[in-house]
Motif scaffolding. Sequence first.
Motif, PDB file in Angstrom:
ATOM      1  N   THR A   1       1.717  -9.203  -0.452  1.00 20.72           N
ATOM      2  CA  THR A   1       2.158  -8.408  -1.585  1.00 20.72           C
ATOM      3  C   THR A   1       1.774  -6.947  -1.361  1.00 20.72           C
ATOM      4  N   PRO A   2       2.708  -5.999  -1.461  1.00 19.10           N
ATOM      5  CA  PRO A   2       2.373  -4.592  -1.242  1.00 19.10           C
ATOM      6  C   PRO A   2       1.319  -4.089  -2.225  1.00 19.10           C
ATOM      7  N   PHE A   3       0.490  -3.163  -1.769  1.00 14.56           N
ATOM      8  CA  PHE A   3      -0.564  -2.638  -2.636  1.00 14.56           C
ATOM      9  C   PHE A   3       0.021  -1.931  -3.863  1.00 14.56           C
ATOM     10  N   ALA A   4       1.277  -1.504  -3.783  1.00 11.60           N
ATOM     11  CA  ALA A   4       1.911  -0.766  -4.882  1.00 11.60           C
ATOM     12  C   ALA A   4       2.573  -1.684  -5.902  1.00 11.60           C
ATOM     13  N   GLN A   5       2.324  -2.996  -5.858  1.00 15.45           N
ATOM     14  CA  GLN A   5       3.052  -3.950  -6.705  1.00 15.45           C
ATOM     15  C   GLN A   5       2.987  -3.592  -8.189  1.00 15.45           C
ATOM     16  N   ALA A   6       1.854  -3.179  -8.675  1.00 14.44           N
ATOM     17  CA  ALA A   6       1.727  -2.877 -10.096  1.00 14.44           C
ATOM     18  C   ALA A   6       2.605  -1.708 -10.514  1.00 14.44           C
ATOM     19  N   CYS A   7       2.920  -0.830  -9.580  1.00 13.37           N
ATOM     20  CA  CYS A   7       3.834   0.280  -9.858  1.00 13.37           C
ATOM     21  C   CYS A   7       5.285  -0.122  -9.607  1.00 13.37           C
ATOM     22  N   MET A   8       5.525  -1.004  -8.636  1.00  6.68           N
ATOM     23  CA  MET A   8       6.877  -1.449  -8.323  1.00  6.68           C
ATOM     24  C   MET A   8       7.490  -2.231  -9.476  1.00  6.68           C
TER      25      MET A   8
ATOM     26  N   GLY B   1      -0.799 -11.491   5.416  1.00  2.07           N
ATOM     27  CA  GLY B   1      -1.478 -10.254   5.079  1.00  2.07           C
ATOM     28  C   GLY B   1      -2.093 -10.202   3.699  1.00  2.07           C
ATOM     29  N   GLY B   2      -1.708 -11.129   2.794  1.00  2.00           N
ATOM     30  CA  GLY B   2      -2.322 -11.161   1.471  1.00  2.00           C
ATOM     31  C   GLY B   2      -2.089  -9.889   0.673  1.00  2.00           C
ATOM     32  N   TYR B   3      -3.074  -9.502  -0.082  1.00  2.00           N
ATOM     33  CA  TYR B   3      -2.963  -8.326  -0.949  1.00  2.00           C
ATOM     34  C   TYR B   3      -4.204  -7.459  -0.814  1.00  2.00           C
ATOM     35  N   THR B   4      -3.986  -6.171  -0.603  1.00  2.00           N
ATOM     36  CA  THR B   4      -5.062  -5.197  -0.587  1.00  2.00           C
ATOM     37  C   THR B   4      -4.865  -4.252  -1.766  1.00  2.00           C
ATOM     38  N   PRO B   5      -5.807  -4.152  -2.702  1.00  2.00           N
ATOM     39  CA  PRO B   5      -5.608  -3.298  -3.881  1.00  2.00           C
ATOM     40  C   PRO B   5      -5.427  -1.834  -3.488  1.00  2.00           C
ATOM     41  N   PRO B   6      -4.723  -1.064  -4.311  1.00  2.67           N
ATOM     42  CA  PRO B   6      -4.570   0.367  -4.031  1.00  2.67           C
ATOM     43  C   PRO B   6      -5.894   1.099  -4.190  1.00  2.67           C
ATOM     44  N   THR B   7      -5.931   2.297  -3.653  1.00  5.05           N
ATOM     45  CA  THR B   7      -7.156   3.095  -3.731  1.00  5.05           C
ATOM     46  C   THR B   7      -7.216   3.942  -4.994  1.00  5.05           C
ATOM     47  N   ASN B   8      -6.154   3.910  -5.786  1.00  5.09           N
ATOM     48  CA  ASN B   8      -6.154   4.654  -7.050  1.00  5.09           C
ATOM     49  C   ASN B   8      -5.683   3.736  -8.173  1.00  5.09           C
ATOM     50  N   SER B   9      -5.744   4.191  -9.398  1.00  9.21           N
ATOM     51  CA  SER B   9      -5.359   3.367 -10.544  1.00  9.21           C
ATOM     52  C   SER B   9      -4.164   3.931 -11.288  1.00  9.21           C
ATOM     53  N   THR B  10      -3.446   4.853 -10.671  1.00  6.30           N
ATOM     54  CA  THR B  10      -2.272   5.455 -11.292  1.00  6.30           C
ATOM     55  C   THR B  10      -1.073   5.294 -10.364  1.00  6.30           C
ATOM     56  N   CYS B  11       0.112   5.606 -10.895  1.00 11.27           N
ATOM     57  CA  CYS B  11       1.342   5.549 -10.098  1.00 11.27           C
ATOM     58  C   CYS B  11       1.813   6.977  -9.791  1.00 11.27           C
ATOM     59  N   PRO B  12       2.264   7.257  -8.574  1.00 15.62           N
ATOM     60  CA  PRO B  12       2.448   6.304  -7.477  1.00 15.62           C
ATOM     61  C   PRO B  12       1.129   5.880  -6.857  1.00 15.62           C
ATOM     62  N   ALA B  13       1.133   4.636  -6.374  1.00 17.35           N
ATOM     63  CA  ALA B  13      -0.082   4.071  -5.795  1.00 17.35           C
ATOM     64  C   ALA B  13      -0.277   4.564  -4.366  1.00 17.35           C
ATOM     65  N   THR B  14      -1.518   4.587  -3.947  1.00 18.72           N
ATOM     66  CA  THR B  14      -1.861   4.897  -2.563  1.00 18.72           C
ATOM     67  C   THR B  14      -2.739   3.786  -2.029  1.00 18.72           C
ATOM     68  N   GLY B  15      -2.679   3.573  -0.719  1.00 21.43           N
ATOM     69  CA  GLY B  15      -3.486   2.520  -0.126  1.00 21.43           C
ATOM     70  C   GLY B  15      -2.947   2.102   1.216  1.00 21.43           C
ATOM     71  N   THR B  16      -3.420   0.969   1.703  1.00 25.96           N
ATOM     72  CA  THR B  16      -3.041   0.454   3.013  1.00 25.96           C
ATOM     73  C   THR B  16      -2.787  -1.045   2.915  1.00 25.96           C
ATOM     74  N   ASN B  17      -1.647  -1.510   3.424  1.00 16.57           N
ATOM     75  CA  ASN B  17      -1.330  -2.933   3.459  1.00 16.57           C
ATOM     76  C   ASN B  17      -1.892  -3.582   4.712  1.00 16.57           C
ATOM     77  N   ALA B  18      -2.111  -4.891   4.647  1.00 16.73           N
ATOM     78  CA  ALA B  18      -2.708  -5.620   5.767  1.00 16.73           C
ATOM     79  C   ALA B  18      -1.683  -6.459   6.531  1.00 16.73           C
ATOM     80  N   ASN B  19      -0.377  -6.209   6.322  1.00 22.04           N
ATOM     81  CA  ASN B  19       0.627  -6.913   7.118  1.00 22.04           C
ATOM     82  C   ASN B  19       0.744  -6.256   8.487  1.00 22.04           C
ATOM     83  N   VAL B  20       1.638  -6.749   9.348  1.00 22.82           N
ATOM     84  CA  VAL B  20       1.721  -6.265  10.729  1.00 22.82           C
ATOM     85  C   VAL B  20       2.139  -4.803  10.796  1.00 22.82           C
ATOM     86  N   GLN B  21       3.213  -4.452  10.081  1.00 14.79           N
ATOM     87  CA  GLN B  21       3.704  -3.078  10.109  1.00 14.79           C
ATOM     88  C   GLN B  21       4.571  -2.839   8.888  1.00 14.79           C
ATOM     89  N   TYR B  22       4.575  -1.601   8.396  1.00 11.97           N
ATOM     90  CA  TYR B  22       5.491  -1.199   7.335  1.00 11.97           C
ATOM     91  C   TYR B  22       5.741   0.293   7.483  1.00 11.97           C
TER      92      TYR B  22
END
Length: 570
Positions: free
Chosen positions: A332-339, A381-402
């Motif tokens: 699940t992308p880290f930006a899911q809560a904003c998506m 890759g599971g889910y890695t939470p974003p590094t902020n609590s607002t939208c747009p989200a920032t962070g890093t996903n744990a899948n192979v590539q995006y």
Amino acid sequence: MKVLPRNLMIAIVLLAWAATPMRSQTNVLTWHNDNWRDGLNSSETVLTQSNVNATQFGKICSVAFDGQVFGQPLVVSNAGTNTVYMATTNDSVYAVNGTNCSVINSVSLLQANEEAVQCVDVGGGKCHTISPIIGILGTPVIDLTTNTMYLVSESQSTLSTCTATKKPPSCFVHRLHALDLTTLAEKVNGPVALAGAYQGVSFAANVTIQRPGLLLLNGAMPNGDSGVYIGFSEIDGVGKPGVNIPHGWVFGYDSQDLTAAPFVWNSTPSGEGGGVWASGAGLAAGLDSPTGSTYLYLVTGDGDFTANTGGSDYGDSFVKLSTGLVPTDYFTPFAQACMNPADQDFGSSGVMLIPDSGSTYYAVAASKQGIVYAMNRANAGGYTPPTNSTCPATGTNANVQYFQASTHQYYTTPVSWNSQLYYIPMQGAISRYPLNLGTGKCLFTPICTGNTVKTSILFQYGTNLSVSSSGTTTGTAILWAAKGNGWPTVTTPAPTILYAFDAEHVVSKVVPELWDSNQCPTRDKPGNATKFVLPTIANGFVYLGAMDATDITNTRGELDVFGQTSAPCN
């Protein structure tokens, strides 16, 4: 289809060689050709880069149907003749001679006191997704070992209790059919009304549509029978986030007894949303590793997400399911809560499994954010939470590539040929990505090198692609794409333009065009465009579903057949 037993495949090939030594005999039995959903026919020996041109190739014939066609044409070849199977939004099925467009057989799947569903009667009644009739939408699947085609219809009752403006849920039904390929008669105790529950939530036919292509998976049932897997999503405009958006669903039926209790999975049993629609793409299936097991892979749309905290909700997620429909892994992308509230579905495009190679098996999908994601099938890759609590989200996903492949949305599934992957967003060109199937993070090598190759043609509404070749033989790989504006919000549909591109060569960072149907518009013009249209290539012919251009109500469909021709260009 790759799921056929090896001995049966050998028998089919030998019979085809004996009957027609000058022409290969390929069957297209499922959406995008196989359960990897790679869109490849690698046994096309007739159509090549040298003869797909305005002088030698064009439209041969067409045939009209009683409803629009959204599913991909399926092809069964026998003794040199292609039989093309098409299903319509009016809940009819046609078997057509793929050489001369004569109708071999047809059947209506409507029962007494029924009609195909009107889009104004379901969901929010806005008809933004499919219009004006919603009957059979998902591409059927064919099992040649039993001579059976499986598909899902949707119908509504015409009885007096169902004539009110707001019809009760009992007026609507989805049915799974198993049709004999020769007679189109029902078999294996079909049809059956789809019904079931998951974690206390019951399936509701009046707020869902069956959009994805069906999946047939050999030996998936506990008794060794093949399984038929079916995905569902909401119909447009039912609600807004937090206002009871219908769930996504997957059903798994025993192909030899449709009355047996199915496997059932709900994508958001304690929440809402998470539709399984994928712009019509078929559910994907394959091994997760060289020594692993076979799983189903899909991506869900906007919806609640609680899987990271021990819940069962998988909105905006890539999900890996066992053949018994138990979730075993996800990304699940880290930006899911904003998506989710912004209508940026991860599940707007289908999953393609990159053909098995090496020690790591990959899956690819893209989102409405314009981001392409690659996942390791064994460890998504599971889910890695974003590094902020607002939208747009920032962070890093744990899948192979995006990577941000486009500023526009993806509603399409890519195709793969000879370690090349071809992808297209809305309002964009087709991009070609050479693949690096090693173990590093640079699966899409042009993203690391800045050397992306594209077509010169832009596709405003995107399109699903097909590719044909004779193995890896030079001069045979052709990329096929249909351009059109067949969305319900378009008041004046325009004819489809069918394109053929050279899938192998590059000229000044451009994928060259070989032919298109506008070069000889009088001879070659197809019908009006259908949403997410997908051409089928088989045994020297190209089959394209469309809307009947002579029908001002946009309720009828047609099949257009292209192939070698000596008719003059005009």
